[in-house]
Write an enzyme that holds these catalytic residues in place. Structure first.
Site, PDB file in Angstrom:
ATOM      1  CE  LYS A 170      86.702  76.081  -7.089  1.00 15.60           C
ATOM      2  NZ  LYS A 170      87.095  74.668  -6.925  1.00 15.60           N
TER       3      LYS A 170
ATOM      4  CB  THR B  44      78.017  69.182  -4.539  1.00 20.31           C
ATOM      5  OG1 THR B  44      77.774  68.998  -3.131  1.00 20.31           O
ATOM      6  CG2 THR B  44      76.818  69.836  -5.185  1.00 20.31           C
TER       7      THR B  44
ATOM      8  N   GLY C  61      83.144  66.122  -4.655  1.00 22.55           N
ATOM      9  CA  GLY C  61      84.196  66.043  -5.667  1.00 22.55           C
ATOM     10  C   GLY C  61      84.039  67.003  -6.835  1.00 22.55           C
ATOM     11  CB  THR C  62      81.763  69.839  -7.630  1.00 25.67           C
ATOM     12  OG1 THR C  62      81.850  70.388  -6.306  1.00 25.67           O
ATOM     13  CG2 THR C  62      80.459  69.107  -7.780  1.00 25.67           C
ATOM     14  N   GLY C  63      84.906  70.156  -7.010  1.00 29.08           N
ATOM     15  CA  GLY C  63      86.133  70.949  -7.179  1.00 29.08           C
ATOM     16  C   GLY C  63      87.234  70.136  -7.844  1.00 29.08           C
ATOM     17  CB  CYS C  64      88.352  66.610  -7.321  1.00 33.51           C
ATOM     18  SG  CYS C  64      88.437  66.657  -5.531  1.00 33.51           S
TER      19      CYS C  64
HETATM   20  N1  PLP Z   1      88.781  64.034  -0.454  1.00 32.72           N
HETATM   21  C1  PLP Z   1      89.850  64.255  -1.205  1.00 32.72           C
HETATM   22  C2  PLP Z   1      90.951  63.257  -1.215  1.00 32.72           C
HETATM   23  C3  PLP Z   1      89.922  65.420  -1.969  1.00 32.72           C
HETATM   24  O1  PLP Z   1      90.998  65.678  -2.716  1.00 32.72           O
HETATM   25  C4  PLP Z   1      88.866  66.330  -1.961  1.00 32.72           C
HETATM   26  C5  PLP Z   1      88.959  67.484  -2.831  1.00 32.72           C
HETATM   27  O2  PLP Z   1      88.595  68.557  -2.630  1.00 32.72           O
HETATM   28  C6  PLP Z   1      87.765  66.088  -1.151  1.00 32.72           C
HETATM   29  C7  PLP Z   1      87.752  64.921  -0.417  1.00 32.72           C
HETATM   30  C8  PLP Z   1      86.653  67.069  -1.045  1.00 32.72           C
HETATM   31  O3  PLP Z   1      85.448  66.491  -1.236  1.00 32.72           O
HETATM   32  P1  PLP Z   1      84.155  67.392  -1.222  1.00 32.72           P
HETATM   33  O4  PLP Z   1      83.935  67.816  -2.634  1.00 32.72           O
HETATM   34  O5  PLP Z   1      83.082  66.491  -0.734  1.00 32.72           O
HETATM   35  O6  PLP Z   1      84.424  68.557  -0.345  1.00 32.72           O
END
Ligand code: PLP
Length: 273
Positions: free
Chosen positions: A175, A207, A209-212
């Site tokens: 990404k 942004t 949690g965008t990856g999740c």
């Molecule tokens: N907290 C948890 C429990 C996650 O699994 C993740 C996932 O990447 C994050 C925080 C990351 O958050 P952010 O998108 O703000 O980097």
């Protein structure tokens, strides 16, 4: 038939990332969501203030309980916290190779907090990468997995996606959100072929949690039967709309969450009118 999708990931009590984002994404996209917890975090939109991993045997117990009773159509793996949890998760998923796995190799939160122990990158790479139908690193994660410098160009991204394919996953989506410039392209390496997904960078600080959200949306679309490239395109479209609608929410003063239910709620105040 409504499909069942399992997230194996950490908890974000502020609701924007982690299993909370995963379950919202599954729900928005019409699949039944399940979640096995790897870690509790204490965090809000400004950053992570604590991490409390679940004992590895109990991570295993949660996943075993699900597989003993429930058909799982896809698995999303997010925050894995440490090497011992990576080992337990891999040992179980190795016995369920028919279930597609979307692996988001979560390492560092936006604010800089480590979500994966430094000595766990190797376990994640060695044990979990080979089980993945697709792995979805951002640029720092791709660099860490390859022990290389971070990609600065599309050429670097494509080369790193192909190099990561050699570590065992069926496909790799690198990404480009961390690239400089107005564009935010992602590149898919699958079967030796490169496919680009183009996107403009959205001007927003929401942004978290965008990856999740993206990896969960890909898992949901795969569970519903879409081929990988279509699942990615559809997931990216869902995420772009969720980011665009994030301003409907009033959650914290840092990096706010995306609006997972942009297509379902009639107005900015949700369904309570
Ligand atoms: N907290 C948890 C429990 C996650 O699994 C993740 C996932 O990447 C994050 C925080 C990351 O958050 P952010 O998108 O703000 O980097």
């Amino acid at each position: 038939m409504i499909r069942n999708v399992l997230s194996i990931a950490g908890s974000d009590p502020s609701g924007g990332a982690g299993i909370q984002a995963d379950l919202k994404t599954f729900s928005a996209l019409g699949v039944y969501g399940m979640a096995a917890l790897t870690a509790l975090t204490a965090q809000n939109t400004q950053g992570v203030s604590g991490v409390h991993p679940v004992p590895p045997t109990f991570v295993g117990a949660q996943i075993e309980a699900i597989f003993a009773d429930i058909g799982v159509d896809a698995v999303k793996i997010g925050m894995i916290a440490n090497a011992a949890i990576a080992e337990v998760v891999a040992d179980i998923l190795k016995r369920h190779r028919d279930v597609p796995v979307v692996l988001d190799p979560v390492m560092i939160a936006k604010g800089g907090a480590a979500l994966l122990a430094a000595d766990a990158v190797d376990a994640l790479s060695r044990r979990l990468l080979p089980l993945a139908a697709v792995v979805t690193p951002n640029l720092p994660e791709a660099a860490a997995l390859l022990h290389e410098a971070e990609a600065k160009s599309r050429e670097d991204m494509a080369r790193q996606a192909l190099a990561l394919s050699k570590l065992g996953p069926a496909a790799v989506l690198v990404k480009g959100g961390h690239l400089d410039g107005d564009e935010s392209p992602d590149v898919l390496a699958s079967g030796g072929t490169i496919t680009w997904f183009e996107a403009n960078r959205l001007p927003t600080k929401n942004t978290h949690g965008t990856g999740c959200t993206l990896s969960s949306a890909i898992a949901a679309e795969i569970a519903k039967g879409l081929p990988l490239a279509q699942a990615i395109a559809s997931a990216k479209d869902y995420l772009a709309q969720a980011v665009a609608a994030a301003g409907q929410l009033s959650v914290g003063s840092g990096h706010g969450p995306v609006q997972h239910f942009h297509a379902l709620w009639a107005d900015n105040e949700g369904v309570r009118k």
